[in-house]
Design a protein around this motif. Structure first.
Motif, short mmCIF file in Angstrom:
data_model
loop_
_atom_site.label_atom_id
_atom_site.label_comp_id
_atom_site.label_asym_id
_atom_site.label_seq_id
_atom_site.Cartn_x
_atom_site.Cartn_y
_atom_site.Cartn_z
N THR A 245 0.84 -1.18 0.00
CA THR A 245 0.00 0.00 0.00
C THR A 245 0.88 1.25 0.00
N PRO A 246 0.31 2.42 -0.30
CA PRO A 246 1.09 3.65 -0.19
C PRO A 246 1.71 3.83 1.20
N THR A 247 0.99 3.40 2.24
CA THR A 247 1.54 3.50 3.59
C THR A 247 2.73 2.56 3.76
N ASP A 248 2.63 1.32 3.23
CA ASP A 248 3.75 0.38 3.28
C ASP A 248 4.98 0.99 2.62
N ILE A 249 4.78 1.58 1.44
CA ILE A 249 5.89 2.15 0.68
C ILE A 249 6.49 3.33 1.43
N ALA A 250 5.64 4.17 2.03
CA ALA A 250 6.13 5.31 2.81
C ALA A 250 6.94 4.84 4.01
N ASP A 251 6.48 3.78 4.67
CA ASP A 251 7.22 3.23 5.81
C ASP A 251 8.59 2.71 5.38
N LEU A 252 8.61 1.96 4.28
CA LEU A 252 9.89 1.45 3.76
C LEU A 252 10.83 2.60 3.40
N ASP A 253 10.27 3.62 2.79
CA ASP A 253 11.09 4.75 2.37
C ASP A 253 11.69 5.47 3.57
N GLU A 254 10.93 5.62 4.65
CA GLU A 254 11.46 6.26 5.85
C GLU A 254 12.62 5.47 6.44
N VAL A 255 12.45 4.15 6.50
CA VAL A 255 13.51 3.30 7.03
C VAL A 255 14.73 3.33 6.11
N ARG A 256 14.47 3.25 4.81
CA ARG A 256 15.57 3.29 3.85
C ARG A 256 16.36 4.60 3.98
N GLU B 77 19.30 6.53 -15.57
CA GLU B 77 19.42 7.60 -14.57
C GLU B 77 19.88 7.06 -13.23
N VAL B 78 19.28 5.96 -12.80
CA VAL B 78 19.65 5.37 -11.52
C VAL B 78 21.09 4.87 -11.57
N ALA B 79 21.47 4.21 -12.67
CA ALA B 79 22.83 3.71 -12.80
C ALA B 79 23.85 4.85 -12.76
N GLU B 80 23.53 5.96 -13.40
CA GLU B 80 24.46 7.11 -13.39
C GLU B 80 24.56 7.73 -12.01
N GLU B 81 23.46 7.75 -11.26
CA GLU B 81 23.53 8.23 -9.88
C GLU B 81 24.41 7.30 -9.04
N VAL C 79 23.45 10.95 -1.82
CA VAL C 79 22.47 10.01 -1.26
C VAL C 79 21.10 10.67 -1.17
N MET C 80 21.06 11.91 -0.70
CA MET C 80 19.77 12.59 -0.58
C MET C 80 19.13 12.79 -1.96
N LYS C 81 19.93 13.13 -2.95
CA LYS C 81 19.42 13.28 -4.32
C LYS C 81 18.91 11.94 -4.84
N HIS C 82 19.65 10.87 -4.57
CA HIS C 82 19.27 9.53 -5.02
C HIS C 82 17.97 9.09 -4.39
N LEU C 83 17.78 9.39 -3.11
CA LEU C 83 16.55 9.03 -2.43
C LEU C 83 15.36 9.78 -3.02
N VAL C 84 15.55 11.03 -3.37
CA VAL C 84 14.48 11.81 -4.00
C VAL C 84 14.09 11.20 -5.33
N THR C 85 15.09 10.82 -6.13
CA THR C 85 14.84 10.19 -7.42
C THR C 85 14.02 8.90 -7.25
N ALA D 26 10.13 8.05 -8.43
CA ALA D 26 9.88 6.95 -9.37
C ALA D 26 8.84 5.99 -8.81
N ALA D 27 8.94 5.66 -7.53
CA ALA D 27 7.97 4.76 -6.92
C ALA D 27 6.57 5.39 -6.91
N ARG D 28 6.53 6.69 -6.65
CA ARG D 28 5.24 7.37 -6.64
C ARG D 28 4.60 7.35 -8.02
#
Length: 214
Positions: free
Chosen positions: A76-87, A172-176, A196-202, A206-208
């Motif tokens: 779910t969107p909540t699952d993905i948000a939780d994973l993203d926070e931990v990541r 794009e991900v590979a170049e980052e 890292v912060m830029k990569h996390l935003v990317t 993408a997931a969204r």
């Protein structure tokens, strides 16, 4: 991955096959996993199927149902948000430690992961590129040389590999990752933290996009 020597218990082989199919998207979220049908498909008895499904429930990739079946987990969107926070929390620390503690041998392994990802991305091989991208992140964790981070990474491994596969911008991900590799090689901690912060935003964007389309 098959253990050295080539022997892999049947239940582990089945678990690996099903795990790869789920993470690679070959088994869609919500699709049924019925013991009898999987046993016929994979040419095994129902016991290793049952063990595999139990393991995949523990890994967070499968949702159990009564009796002899389960379904591929629908994040779910909540699952993905939780994973993203931990990541976000883990990777900020992991990449910083990797830049500080990387070894020549570890850097060579990271370069090999990166080269595999770049090659697959430019060839448009999404499955291979995403697997190599996940390998890259796991190698960074090993470079951080922190046993607790390794333990946490093992617990979350399957869900994080799934999350890392939620992008279509392979190049794009590979170049980052290439920029991150260079910063780690240079032990440039401030640059690593910025990248890292830029990569996390990317990755977050993408997931969204992907789950909005679905």
């Amino acid at each position: 991955m098959t253990p050295p020597g080539g022997f892999e218990p049947e239940s582990e082989r089945v678990t690996r096959q099903l795990r790869d199919q789920i993470i690679d998207g070959a088994r869609a979220p919500g699709s049924r996993l019925v013991e009898r049908e999987l046993a016929a498909e994979l040419g095994v008895s129902r016991l290793p199927i049952r063990e595999a499904l139990r393991d995949l429930v523990t890994e967070g990739l499968v949702t159990p149902r009564p009796r002899t079946w389960a379904v591929v987990r629908e994040f779910t969107p909540t699952d993905i948000a939780d994973l993203d926070e931990v990541r976000t929390a883990l990777e900020t620390l992991t990449f910083r430690l990797a830049a500080q503690r990387r070894t020549r041998a570890g850097l060579a392994k990271l370069r090999a992961d990166l080269d595999a990802e770049l090659s697959a991305a430019h060839e448009g091989d999404a499955v291979r590129a995403r697997r190599a991208a996940a390998d890259f992140h796991e190698t960074v964790t090993s470079l951080a040389d922190n046993e607790l981070l390794n333990e946490l990474g093992g617990t979350l491994r399957s869900r994080m590999r799934w999350l890392l596969g939620q992008h279509d911008d392979l190049v794009e991900v590979a170049e980052e990752h290439e920029n991150l590799y260079e910063a780690i090689a240079d032990r440039d901690v401030p640059r690593v933290e910025e990248l890292v912060m830029k990569h996390l935003v990317t990755s977050r964007a993408a997931a969204r996009r992907k789950h909005t389309r679905e």
